[in-house]
Design an enzyme around this catalytic site. Structure first.
Site, PDB file in Angstrom:
ATOM      1  N   GLY A 309      44.709 -14.813 -10.073  1.00  0.00           N
ATOM      2  CA  GLY A 309      43.404 -14.834 -10.736  1.00  0.00           C
ATOM      3  C   GLY A 309      42.299 -14.416  -9.783  1.00  0.00           C
ATOM      4  O   GLY A 309      42.511 -13.590  -8.893  1.00  0.00           O
ATOM      5  N   SER A 310      41.135 -15.041  -9.937  1.00  0.00           N
ATOM      6  CA  SER A 310      39.922 -14.555  -9.270  1.00  0.00           C
ATOM      7  C   SER A 310      39.971 -14.558  -7.750  1.00  0.00           C
ATOM      8  O   SER A 310      39.235 -13.806  -7.113  1.00  0.00           O
ATOM      9  CB  SER A 310      38.729 -15.382  -9.731  1.00  0.00           C
ATOM     10  N   THR A 311      40.760 -15.440  -7.142  1.00  0.00           N
ATOM     11  CA  THR A 311      40.838 -15.400  -5.680  1.00  0.00           C
ATOM     12  C   THR A 311      41.327 -14.027  -5.225  1.00  0.00           C
ATOM     13  O   THR A 311      41.043 -13.591  -4.118  1.00  0.00           O
ATOM     14  CB  THR A 311      41.798 -16.473  -5.123  1.00  0.00           C
ATOM     15  N   PHE A 312      42.025 -13.333  -6.124  1.00  0.00           N
ATOM     16  CA  PHE A 312      42.563 -12.026  -5.756  1.00  0.00           C
ATOM     17  C   PHE A 312      41.455 -10.965  -5.693  1.00  0.00           C
ATOM     18  O   PHE A 312      41.654  -9.887  -5.148  1.00  0.00           O
ATOM     19  CB  PHE A 312      43.645 -11.609  -6.760  1.00  0.00           C
ATOM     20  N   LYS A 313      40.283 -11.298  -6.261  1.00  0.00           N
ATOM     21  CA  LYS A 313      39.161 -10.342  -6.221  1.00  0.00           C
ATOM     22  C   LYS A 313      38.774 -10.030  -4.772  1.00  0.00           C
ATOM     23  O   LYS A 313      38.189  -8.991  -4.490  1.00  0.00           O
ATOM     24  CB  LYS A 313      37.978 -10.888  -7.010  1.00  0.00           C
TER      25      LYS A 313
END
Lengths: 579, 383
Positions: A309-313
């Protein structure tokens, strides 16, 4: 008559000569046999003695003490406890009644059982094993003829549940079954000693013939990077979150960003290392099966994959900045959705973030912006960065059973897939994989191997090995690192990661709320990845709450966990002068 | 009358005391070794560690009675027993087939007369020696080269051959049959001036043996029988360690672990059940283990002295009969000692042969001592 006589005389002479010949031939044969005997007793002596010795000696193993596992503060995480095995040698017993009485009372065994064992017609009979040392000493001090007390080692974990899935435990033969106990088996395991006793052909030990001993060699101690204080605190926080959020599991990993040393790793619920075959509370009422045990022993931090999810941004941002596809000041506009290949992908903020620059898009965790950046980078380049950042490989951590990344084949990635990858969906990695890649992106571009093992120390030889781990340098430029550190600190200072803010420290980080697979079940994984100090990262922590009840946003439930952790461990690390 | 007395006094003086001493030493040493080798097993199985020692001492005492009788009784009287000796041997062998026969350890080799039990094969050995010495002497007096006629040869060789065949058929005791034929051949060899026939026969036997060994070494293991299995075990004892070569390999372990000085009297490990019935055929291996190469060499040397003394007595005997008797006894000892040590050291395939004076065995001890009595008797009247 005369002829007969002379013939007889002649024959007598012949006979004497031939008797002499028979005798000499016999003597020659005997001398040849002397040579043969000499050959056997001198030239073959070693071979036959050895074979005979093997035939005559009965071996009994003496277990070697297994090396301990010691944390960075010197606390012993895995130790050995001396236990005793009590046995009787029938032929040497002088007072059977006294022996039966003494053994049954000190060992708490029924008299009939002990009597049966003592009176059994065998050379050596075991009465009880795993007797604690004190009881063993009591029996030894009774000095009963024919009763043998043999010392033995049993693995013992002083902290019970602490880091259970990392440390692992050992089996009946003192061999590692999971965790570090398996990875470092060759260092930890010692060399068995032997007691060789002479026996007759029936295996009865011969009195007064002595015995030969080969002393066991203890295994080496394994020094690990775990800090027991941090591990304890992380475990406590994880347990708290596990209970208050009634989550399926909670993982916390604390890692040194610059060298990959893991200071703490917990995956609650843990299990008691001293009772590894007893199912823990969450399995209540179920029968013990190998499947359930394997589930219980599973370390979610490395054995399972999830959609980050967003941590991968962070990765998309790094790739965008590194490739020049985006700068921190680029302006975007978020209407609440974006259309990719005639598919409409929504932002988590349905009304949209409106006009924002890239820094704010990161702070807002804005999906349309990251999709745009991803598309600007393009499939081939994105895939190259994905590979370059090590995301397609395992981290190489020194624990068994690390799961591999589940990723699309490059030729199967279209615009839609690229769009979803950009904000951390449609592929799976392990929490540790995410962490070590981010560590590499913010430490100046050095991809490190996360690990526990620091060195192996032998009692006799001192340090026998300091472990080294592969490092890949230059995965991103220093410039990109600096920009990433800046935006991620902004996320915590003013953006979605506010709950990760720690008074007096500069913290950078990113939140994530990902859906569990399959989608649409209403289950989420809340996570927060934080690091400090933001301007010169040393420590990184990742908290993952799997399937929380109630609030499930990473910024609201996972970020506070890391904050509390940092509040305690950052001053502590400063105090102990950690790096 | 006066002359005769002088002769007797003179002859007593001539008795070979060296030989007697060697034999006494071997007998005492044998008793010691029997106790050493058998006490562990005897204590375990019979409840009396001296069980075998006591039995062997009984036979030794009877043996010494026989020895003394043979020293006292002028050997010339034995000449009358030629056909009688053969007849008695054969009758005793046949008696094994009657209810008097006893089967021990799976072999029918004993006769039990309630007061005394013995092995007819051992009687046959001394019987053959007496018969051959006597018949060769008689044929000699009939005329020049009578021995070398086919009839003469038949007279000499057929009875021993029959006895050997009976021993093999009735008692399945190949080694005693071999010993008897060996004695007969040795005495014939000594009695006739020829060499070439013996050399030819010897070469033939060796060639045949080599051929058999070669055949077995290359043959399919499953296709050959019991005797051939022994040969295979002999060639490669370590591959047959659990069955055919078990005893041989255990004996080799004993010999090999003795080293130069041995483990010391009583210290053998192999006698503790590893080498079964170590006091019988395989006693030499325990001697090696306990007394080392030094002890083994000493024993072999004593046998060399024994055989050499016999030869000296045979060649000094005043008459052909006495000389032939001693040659027979000498070859009997030589064959048994050589074959026994050769078997124990796995130099030849395993066949049960006892070591004279040392191995456990009542009948053998009795007759071996009686034979020594004959030799000593002959030595009294030596020139």
């Amino acid at each position: 008559m005369k002829t007969v006589n002379s013939t007889a005389r002649r024959n007598m002479t012949v006979q004497k000569r031939k008797t002499f010949i028979v005798c000499v031939l016999s003597v020659i044969a005997l001398l040849a046999l002397c040579v043969r005997v000499g050959y056997l007793m001198i030239m073959c002596s070693e071979r036959y003695s050895e074979q005979a010795q093997q035939l005559h000696e009965r071996e009994r193993d003496i277990k070697a003490a297994r090396g301990r596992i010691i944390d960075s503060t010197g606390a012993v995480l895995a130790d050995n406890k001396t236990v005793c095995t009590i046995s009787v040698i029938r032929s040497q017993i002088e007072e059977p009644e006294r022996v039966i009485e003494a053994l049954s009372s000190t060992l708490g065994l029924s008299e009939e059982y002990v009597r049966k064992q003592v009176e059994k017609r065998s050379s050596r009979e075991r009465i009880k094993s795993n007797v604690d040392k004190e009881t063993g000493d009591v029996i030894r001090n009774l000095d009963l003829a024919g009763v043998k007390v043999d010392e033995d080692y049993k693995r013992y974990y002083p902290y019970g549940e602490l880091a259970s899935k990392v440390l692992g435990f050992t089996g009946g033969d003192n061999q590692g079954i999971i965790g570090l106990e398996v990875s470092y088996e060759e260092y930890l395991t010692g060399t068995k000693g032997k007691i060789l006793t002479l026996t007759d052909a029936k295996g009865i030990e011969l009195d007064g013939m002595g015995e030969r001993r080969r002393e066991p060699i203890a295994g080496s101690d394994l020094h690990v990077s775990i800090d027991i204080n941090i591990q304890k605190y992380a475990t406590q926080l994880a347990k708290q979150a596990y209970e208050t959020k009634q989550a399926k599991s909670v993982s916390i990993i604390v890692m040194n960003v610059n060298n990959g040393e893991i200071l703490a790793m917990t995956n609650v619920p843990e299990f008691d290392l001293n009772e590894p075959f007893t199912l823990t509370a969450q399995y209540e009422g179920q029968e013990v099966t190998q499947d359930l045990l394997n589930q219980m022993w599973r370390n979610g931090c490395i054995n399972d994959t999830y959609e980050p999810g967003s941590t991968f941004k962070i990765i998309t941002a790094a790739a965008g900045l590194e490739s020049g596809a985006v700068t921190l000041n680029d302006n975007f506009s978020c209407p609440g959705f974006i259309v990719v290949d005639d598919r409409k992908i929504r932002c988590h903020k349905v009304a949209g973030h409106g006009a924002e620059d890239f820094t704010h898009a990161v702070m807002n965790s804005c999906n349309p912006v990251f999709i745009t950046v991803g598309l600007r980078i393009g499939v081939d380049r994105y895939y190259d960065y994905f590979t370059k950042f090590g995301l397609r490989q395992k981290t190489g951590i020194d624990l068994p059973g690390e799961a591999s990344t589940i990723m699309h084949q490059p030729d199967k990635i279209g615009e839609v897939e690229l769009a979803t990858i950009s904000f951390g969906q449609s592929f799976q990695i392990t929490p540790l994989r995410l962490m070590s890649t981010v560590a590499g992106l913010i430490n100046g571009g050095t991809l490190v191997t996360p690990h526990f093992g620091v060195m192996a120390v032998n009692e006799e030889q001192g340090t026998i090995e300091e472990f080294t781990y592969p490092v890949t340098e230059g995965i991103v430029s220093a410039d990109t690192t600096d920009k990433l550190k800046y935006v991620l600190e902004q996320v915590v200072e003013n953006g979605g990661g506010k709950n990760g803010y720690v008074e007096g420290f500069r913290v950078g980080g990113k939140t994530a709320t990902s859906q569990t697979l399959p989608r649409g079940t209403g289950r989420y994984i809340a996570s927060f990845l934080g690091f400090a100090p933001a301007n010169n990262p040393q420590i990184m922590a990742l908290a993952i709450i799997d399937t929380p009840q109630g609030t499930y946003y990473g910024g609201q439930i996972a970020a506070p966990v890391v904050r509390q952790l940092f509040e305690n461990i950052l001053p502590y690390l400063n105090e102990i002068g950690y790096q | 009358m006066a002359k005769k007395q002088v002769q007797i006094r003179h002859s007593r003086h001539n008795m070979d005391y060296v030989l007697l001493t060697v034999v006494l030493f071997l007998v005492v040493f044998g008793l010691l070794m029997i106790y050493s080798t058998s006490s562990y097993e005897a204590g375990d199985k019979m409840g009396d560690s001296a069980y075998y020692l006591k039995k062997q001492m009984q036979s030794t005492i009877i043996g010494f009675v026989g020895l003394v009788i043979m020293i006292k009784l002028p050997y010339k009287h034995l000449q009358k027993f030629d056909l009688m000796a053969v007849f008695v041997s054969i009758v005793l062998l046949f008696l094994i087939l009657t209810p008097l026969g006893v089967t021990r350890n799976g072999a029918s080799r004993w006769l039990d007369f309630k007061i005394i039990s013995f092995q007819p094969a051992e009687v046959a050995k001394i019987g053959v020696i007496v018969y051959l010495a006597s018949i060769i002497q008689k044929l000699e007096t009939l005329g020049k080269n009578v021995i070398r006629t086919p009839k003469g040869l038949a007279t000499i060789m057929v009875p021993p051959a029959i006895i050997a065949a009976l021993i093999y058929i009735i008692t399945k005791n190949l080694s005693s049959a071999i010993i008897i034929m060996g004695i007969a051949v040795a005495m014939l060899f000594v009695a006739v001036p020829d060499y070439k026939w013996f050399v030819a026969a010897g070469v033939t036997v060796l060639a045949a043996a080599a051929a058999i060994v070669f055949y077995v070494a290359n043959a399919d293991a499953a296709s050959s029988g019991f005797r051939l299995a022994r040969i295979r075990a002999w060639l490669d004892p370590e591959s047959y360690s659990t069955d055919e070569a078990f005893q041989t390999l255990q004996a080799l372990y004993a010999i090999g672990s003795g080293g130069i000085w041995g483990k010391g009297l009583g210290q053998s490990m192999q006698k503790r059940g590893f080498l079964p019935e170590a006091q019988n055929d395989m006693i030499f291996s325990i001697i090696c283990e306990e007394l080392g190469l030094f002890g083994a060499m000493t024993i072999i040397l004593l046998f060399v002295i024994l055989i050499w003394s016999c030869m000296v007595i045979a060649n000094k005997a005043v008459d052909r009969f006495g000389s032939l008797l001693v040659v027979g006894v000498m070859s009997h000892y030589a064959i048994q000692v050589i074959l026994n040590i050769a078997v124990v050291t796995n130099t030849i395939p395993n066949t049960g042969i006892t070591l004279p004076f040392i191995s456990y065995g009542g009948t053998a001890t009795l007759f071996l001592l009686a034979e020594i009595g004959i030799v000593l008797n002959v030595s009294k009247s030596c020139k």
